[in-house]
Design a protein around this motif. Structure first.
Motif, PDB file in Angstrom:
ATOM      1  N   GLY A 185       4.831   6.739   9.963  1.00 58.82           N
ATOM      2  CA  GLY A 185       5.119   7.783   8.992  1.00 58.82           C
ATOM      3  C   GLY A 185       4.152   7.756   7.824  1.00 58.82           C
ATOM      4  N   TYR A 186       3.815   6.554   7.354  1.00 58.91           N
ATOM      5  CA  TYR A 186       2.895   6.450   6.219  1.00 58.91           C
ATOM      6  C   TYR A 186       1.450   6.679   6.636  1.00 58.91           C
ATOM      7  CZ  TYR A 186       6.146   5.602   2.495  1.00 58.91           C
ATOM      8  OH  TYR A 186       7.111   5.792   1.535  1.00 58.91           O
ATOM      9  N   ALA A 187       1.124   6.440   7.912  1.00 63.96           N
ATOM     10  CA  ALA A 187      -0.194   6.808   8.417  1.00 63.96           C
ATOM     11  C   ALA A 187      -0.338   8.334   8.423  1.00 63.96           C
ATOM     12  CB  ALA A 187      -0.403   6.245   9.818  1.00 63.96           C
ATOM     13  N   VAL A 188       0.726   9.032   8.824  1.00 65.97           N
ATOM     14  CA  VAL A 188       0.715  10.501   8.806  1.00 65.97           C
ATOM     15  C   VAL A 188       0.568  11.002   7.381  1.00 65.97           C
ATOM     16  CG1 VAL A 188       2.017  12.593   9.327  1.00 65.97           C
ATOM     17  CG2 VAL A 188       2.068  10.677  10.934  1.00 65.97           C
ATOM     18  N   LEU A 189       1.243  10.358   6.438  1.00 65.15           N
ATOM     19  CA  LEU A 189       1.127  10.750   5.035  1.00 65.15           C
ATOM     20  C   LEU A 189      -0.310  10.609   4.535  1.00 65.15           C
ATOM     21  CD1 LEU A 189       4.367   9.120   3.555  1.00 65.15           C
ATOM     22  CD2 LEU A 189       3.907  11.570   3.782  1.00 65.15           C
ATOM     23  N   GLY A 190      -0.979   9.529   4.929  1.00 63.63           N
ATOM     24  CA  GLY A 190      -2.378   9.342   4.533  1.00 63.63           C
ATOM     25  C   GLY A 190      -3.267  10.432   5.091  1.00 63.63           C
ATOM     26  N   TYR A 191      -3.008  10.818   6.333  1.00 66.13           N
ATOM     27  CA  TYR A 191      -3.769  11.900   6.967  1.00 66.13           C
ATOM     28  C   TYR A 191      -3.526  13.200   6.221  1.00 66.13           C
ATOM     29  CZ  TYR A 191      -5.480  14.901  10.814  1.00 66.13           C
ATOM     30  OH  TYR A 191      -6.156  15.820  11.577  1.00 66.13           O
ATOM     31  N   ILE A 192      -2.286  13.464   5.836  1.00 69.25           N
ATOM     32  CA  ILE A 192      -1.948  14.682   5.091  1.00 69.25           C
ATOM     33  C   ILE A 192      -2.623  14.679   3.720  1.00 69.25           C
ATOM     34  CG2 ILE A 192      -0.058  15.926   3.947  1.00 69.25           C
ATOM     35  CD1 ILE A 192       1.704  15.206   6.343  1.00 69.25           C
ATOM     36  N   ILE A 193      -2.700  13.519   3.077  1.00 67.04           N
ATOM     37  CA  ILE A 193      -3.418  13.421   1.797  1.00 67.04           C
ATOM     38  C   ILE A 193      -4.861  13.880   1.967  1.00 67.04           C
ATOM     39  CG2 ILE A 193      -4.366  11.768   0.116  1.00 67.04           C
ATOM     40  CD1 ILE A 193      -1.716  10.186   0.444  1.00 67.04           C
ATOM     41  N   GLU A 194      -5.495  13.450   3.052  1.00 68.67           N
ATOM     42  CA  GLU A 194      -6.879  13.854   3.299  1.00 68.67           C
ATOM     43  C   GLU A 194      -6.986  15.349   3.570  1.00 68.67           C
ATOM     44  OE1 GLU A 194      -8.932   9.735   4.807  1.00 68.67           O
ATOM     45  OE2 GLU A 194      -9.060  11.499   6.068  1.00 68.67           O
ATOM     46  N   LEU A 195      -6.081  15.884   4.377  1.00 68.84           N
ATOM     47  CA  LEU A 195      -6.130  17.308   4.723  1.00 68.84           C
ATOM     48  C   LEU A 195      -5.903  18.192   3.502  1.00 68.84           C
ATOM     49  CD1 LEU A 195      -4.088  17.197   8.063  1.00 68.84           C
ATOM     50  CD2 LEU A 195      -6.557  17.556   7.836  1.00 68.84           C
ATOM     51  N   VAL A 196      -4.957  17.794   2.654  1.00 74.08           N
ATOM     52  CA  VAL A 196      -4.590  18.620   1.496  1.00 74.08           C
ATOM     53  C   VAL A 196      -5.597  18.494   0.362  1.00 74.08           C
ATOM     54  CG1 VAL A 196      -2.863  18.901  -0.340  1.00 74.08           C
ATOM     55  CG2 VAL A 196      -2.133  18.626   2.034  1.00 74.08           C
ATOM     56  N   SER A 197      -6.090  17.286   0.120  1.00 71.03           N
ATOM     57  CA  SER A 197      -6.996  17.050  -1.009  1.00 71.03           C
ATOM     58  C   SER A 197      -8.450  17.346  -0.686  1.00 71.03           C
ATOM     59  CB  SER A 197      -6.879  15.603  -1.487  1.00 71.03           C
ATOM     60  OG  SER A 197      -7.427  14.703  -0.530  1.00 71.03           O
ATOM     61  N   SER A 225      -8.906   0.603   9.534  1.00 71.45           N
ATOM     62  CA  SER A 225      -8.536   1.992   9.814  1.00 71.45           C
ATOM     63  C   SER A 225      -7.204   2.058  10.548  1.00 71.45           C
ATOM     64  CB  SER A 225      -9.616   2.673  10.655  1.00 71.45           C
ATOM     65  OG  SER A 225      -9.667   2.121  11.966  1.00 71.45           O
ATOM     66  N   ILE A 226      -6.714   0.922  11.025  1.00 71.45           N
ATOM     67  CA  ILE A 226      -5.436   0.888  11.751  1.00 71.45           C
ATOM     68  C   ILE A 226      -4.252   0.828  10.778  1.00 71.45           C
ATOM     69  CG2 ILE A 226      -4.102  -0.260  13.555  1.00 71.45           C
ATOM     70  CD1 ILE A 226      -6.743   1.140  14.458  1.00 71.45           C
ATOM     71  N   PRO A 227      -4.155  -0.146   9.888  1.00 70.43           N
ATOM     72  CA  PRO A 227      -3.065  -0.085   8.906  1.00 70.43           C
ATOM     73  C   PRO A 227      -3.247   1.079   7.934  1.00 70.43           C
ATOM     74  CG  PRO A 227      -4.472  -2.001   8.506  1.00 70.43           C
ATOM     75  CD  PRO A 227      -4.869  -1.441   9.828  1.00 70.43           C
ATOM     76  N   PHE A 228      -4.496   1.474   7.661  1.00 71.85           N
ATOM     77  CA  PHE A 228      -4.813   2.698   6.914  1.00 71.85           C
ATOM     78  C   PHE A 228      -3.913   2.846   5.682  1.00 71.85           C
ATOM     79  CE2 PHE A 228      -4.629   7.619   7.078  1.00 71.85           C
ATOM     80  CZ  PHE A 228      -5.719   7.751   6.233  1.00 71.85           C
ATOM     81  N   SER A 229      -3.285   3.976   5.521  1.00 73.18           N
ATOM     82  CA  SER A 229      -2.485   4.270   4.326  1.00 73.18           C
ATOM     83  C   SER A 229      -1.113   3.607   4.342  1.00 73.18           C
ATOM     84  CB  SER A 229      -2.318   5.777   4.164  1.00 73.18           C
ATOM     85  OG  SER A 229      -1.905   6.371   5.385  1.00 73.18           O
ATOM     86  N   SER A 230      -0.831   2.829   5.378  1.00 72.87           N
ATOM     87  CA  SER A 230       0.418   2.063   5.397  1.00 72.87           C
ATOM     88  C   SER A 230       0.184   0.611   5.009  1.00 72.87           C
ATOM     89  CB  SER A 230       1.070   2.114   6.786  1.00 72.87           C
ATOM     90  OG  SER A 230       0.331   1.332   7.715  1.00 72.87           O
ATOM     91  N   GLY A 231      -1.117   0.180   4.891  1.00 70.57           N
ATOM     92  CA  GLY A 231      -1.319  -1.231   4.596  1.00 70.57           C
ATOM     93  C   GLY A 231      -2.732  -1.723   4.397  1.00 70.57           C
ATOM     94  N   TYR A 269      -9.955  -0.178  -1.266  1.00 68.50           N
ATOM     95  CA  TYR A 269      -9.601  -0.131   0.150  1.00 68.50           C
ATOM     96  C   TYR A 269     -10.204  -1.378   0.797  1.00 68.50           C
ATOM     97  CZ  TYR A 269      -8.514   2.128   4.630  1.00 68.50           C
ATOM     98  OH  TYR A 269      -7.986   2.443   5.853  1.00 68.50           O
ATOM     99  N   ALA A 270      -9.477  -2.008   1.694  1.00 72.21           N
ATOM    100  CA  ALA A 270      -9.908  -3.283   2.271  1.00 72.21           C
ATOM    101  C   ALA A 270     -11.203  -3.141   3.069  1.00 72.21           C
ATOM    102  CB  ALA A 270      -8.812  -3.861   3.164  1.00 72.21           C
ATOM    103  N   THR A 300       0.824  -1.210   0.000  1.00 75.50           N
ATOM    104  CA  THR A 300       0.000   0.000   0.000  1.00 75.50           C
ATOM    105  C   THR A 300       0.859   1.261   0.000  1.00 75.50           C
ATOM    106  OG1 THR A 300      -1.820  -1.112   1.165  1.00 75.50           O
ATOM    107  CG2 THR A 300      -1.709   1.284   1.382  1.00 75.50           C
ATOM    108  N   LYS A 301       2.028   1.187   0.613  1.00 76.13           N
ATOM    109  CA  LYS A 301       2.889   2.371   0.737  1.00 76.13           C
ATOM    110  C   LYS A 301       3.284   2.942  -0.628  1.00 76.13           C
ATOM    111  CE  LYS A 301       4.782   1.252   5.309  1.00 76.13           C
ATOM    112  NZ  LYS A 301       3.914   0.105   5.632  1.00 76.13           N
ATOM    113  N   GLN A 302       3.368   2.093  -1.648  1.00 74.82           N
ATOM    114  CA  GLN A 302       3.666   2.584  -2.994  1.00 74.82           C
ATOM    115  C   GLN A 302       2.599   3.580  -3.453  1.00 74.82           C
ATOM    116  OE1 GLN A 302       4.010  -0.771  -5.641  1.00 74.82           O
ATOM    117  NE2 GLN A 302       5.473  -1.855  -4.320  1.00 74.82           N
ATOM    118  N   PHE A 303       1.352   3.232  -3.201  1.00 77.45           N
ATOM    119  CA  PHE A 303       0.230   4.055  -3.637  1.00 77.45           C
ATOM    120  C   PHE A 303       0.163   5.360  -2.839  1.00 77.45           C
ATOM    121  CE2 PHE A 303      -0.599  -0.324  -4.663  1.00 77.45           C
ATOM    122  CZ  PHE A 303      -1.103  -0.268  -5.957  1.00 77.45           C
TER     123      PHE A 303
END
Length: 364
Positions: A183-195, A248-254, A218-219, A90-93
């Protein structure tokens, strides 16, 4: 031109095709047998969970097989069309989504994360680049003892980030590489905030749809999902169903799901710059450095390694009930992807072994 001349030309073209085809039919059969032999050393239980593997050369599948069961209880065999959880692939995406937003000028890769999450402790020193390269020093929430308390809770991205953000950092940003799901969970949160969109919706619209990945999502353990591969684990008594976890726990990291065919679509979209420009995609595969000048073996969402001296991009994943691995060899345009529906069988090394075998076959 006479019919005799036409026949002669056709024969010449046929001979030319045979000489210049990637592999002759005999060699192709031999390669298939050798790949089968490698995979069956790991996925040899026909009545247990197994795996699906694909090998592609120049964007075209040359090997595509399934081993074992998609559902043990119902005695359903796996097929190459089955849908698997991707886990950390998932981290690639997530990384490409961040690069898309950077390309659009909606965020800066070198910007501190307080620019997007103002109340993040030490966020003035940690950049998006640090998150992408696993050099942030943020505490990895999957290593926290208290994780079990939230593992089955449906948390918002903010609640997930709040769960670990006040933990003491493990090291100063840029000081070392340490694989990190936080770190990748934070990135997913930032994607939501920015987009202004949910991570799930953003990925569906801007990556899956654009790449033609029709069987990726999404799973979700509740929705009826055609051709779902069910996840298993193994204990002393045999196979049992995977442990439950909120996605919602692995979220944008998995938390993404896909098929081997869709993952080839993904690789082709990357190669053809369908999702971001060539200049932008190169940032994902660049060699970065720690503060002391030491080179990293990780770009943005991919491990950057070597296979028999040849540069490769790879990533695997592991979560309850599933393990995955993908290896891409840019110089030969060879892609090998393995998806397993039991966390008892890892495709990591055998995927590398298959990639090495195929690379050698096409080098001849």
């Amino acid at each position: 031109m006479t019919i005799k001349h036409l026949k002669s030309i056709c024969i010449l073209f046929t001979l030319f095709a045979l000489v210049w085809s990637p592999l002759s039919s005999v060699n192709a059969q031999n390669l298939e047998t050798r790949i089968d032999s490698l995979l069956l050393t790991v996925f040899k239980d026909k009545n247990g969970p197994g795996a699906v593997f694909m090998v592609a050369k120049d964007g075209k599948p040359i090997y595509r097989k399934a081993f074992g069961k998609a559902n043990i209880e119902l005695d359903v065999d796996l097929t190459p069309d089955n849908v698997f959880q991707l886990e950390s692939m998932t981290k690639q995406f997530t990384a490409i989504a961040i690069l898309q937003l950077a390309e659009q000028g909606k965020l800066e890769l070198k910007a501190p994360i307080v620019s997007y999450i103002p109340d993040y402790p030490a966020g003035d020193k940690i950049t998006i680049h640090h998150l992408l390269t696993h050099t942030s020093g943020i505490k990895d929430f999957t290593k926290m003892k208290s994780l079990s308390k939230i593992a089955q809770q449906d948390l918002s991205p903010k609640e997930l980030v709040d769960f670990f953000k006040n933990e003491q950092v493990d090291f100063a940003p840029g000081e070392k590489f340490e694989y990190n799901n936080s770190g990748y969970a934070v990135l997913g949160y930032i994607i939501e905030l920015v987009s202004g969109e949910t991570y799930e919706h953003y990925i569906n619209k801007n990556i899956f749809d654009r790449a033609g990945m029709k069987h990726s999502s999404y799973a979700n353990d509740i929705a009826v999902m055609p051709k779902r591969a069910y996840g298993y684990r193994k204990n002393d008594e045999g196979y049992v169903n995977k442990n439950k976890i909120s996605f919602s726990i692995p979220f944008s990291s998995g938390s993404l799901m896909s098929t081997v065919d869709d993952m080839l679509q993904w690789q082709e979209a990357l190669n053809k710059n369908t999702l971001v420009s060539a200049n932008t995609i190169n940032k994902a595969f660049a060699t970065y450095q720690l503060n002391n000048g030491e080179a990293l073996a990780y770009g943005y969402g991919w491990h950057l390694k070597a296979l028999n001296g040849i540069p490769v991009r790879e990533h695997g994943g592991s979560i309850f009930g599933f393990k995955t691995m993908g290896v891409y060899i840019p110089s030969a345009d060879i892609y090998v992807i393995g998806l397993s529906n039991c966390d008892c069988n890892s495709p990591t090394q055998v995927t590398r072994d298959v990639a090495a075998l195929v690379l050698k076959a096409f080098a001849k």
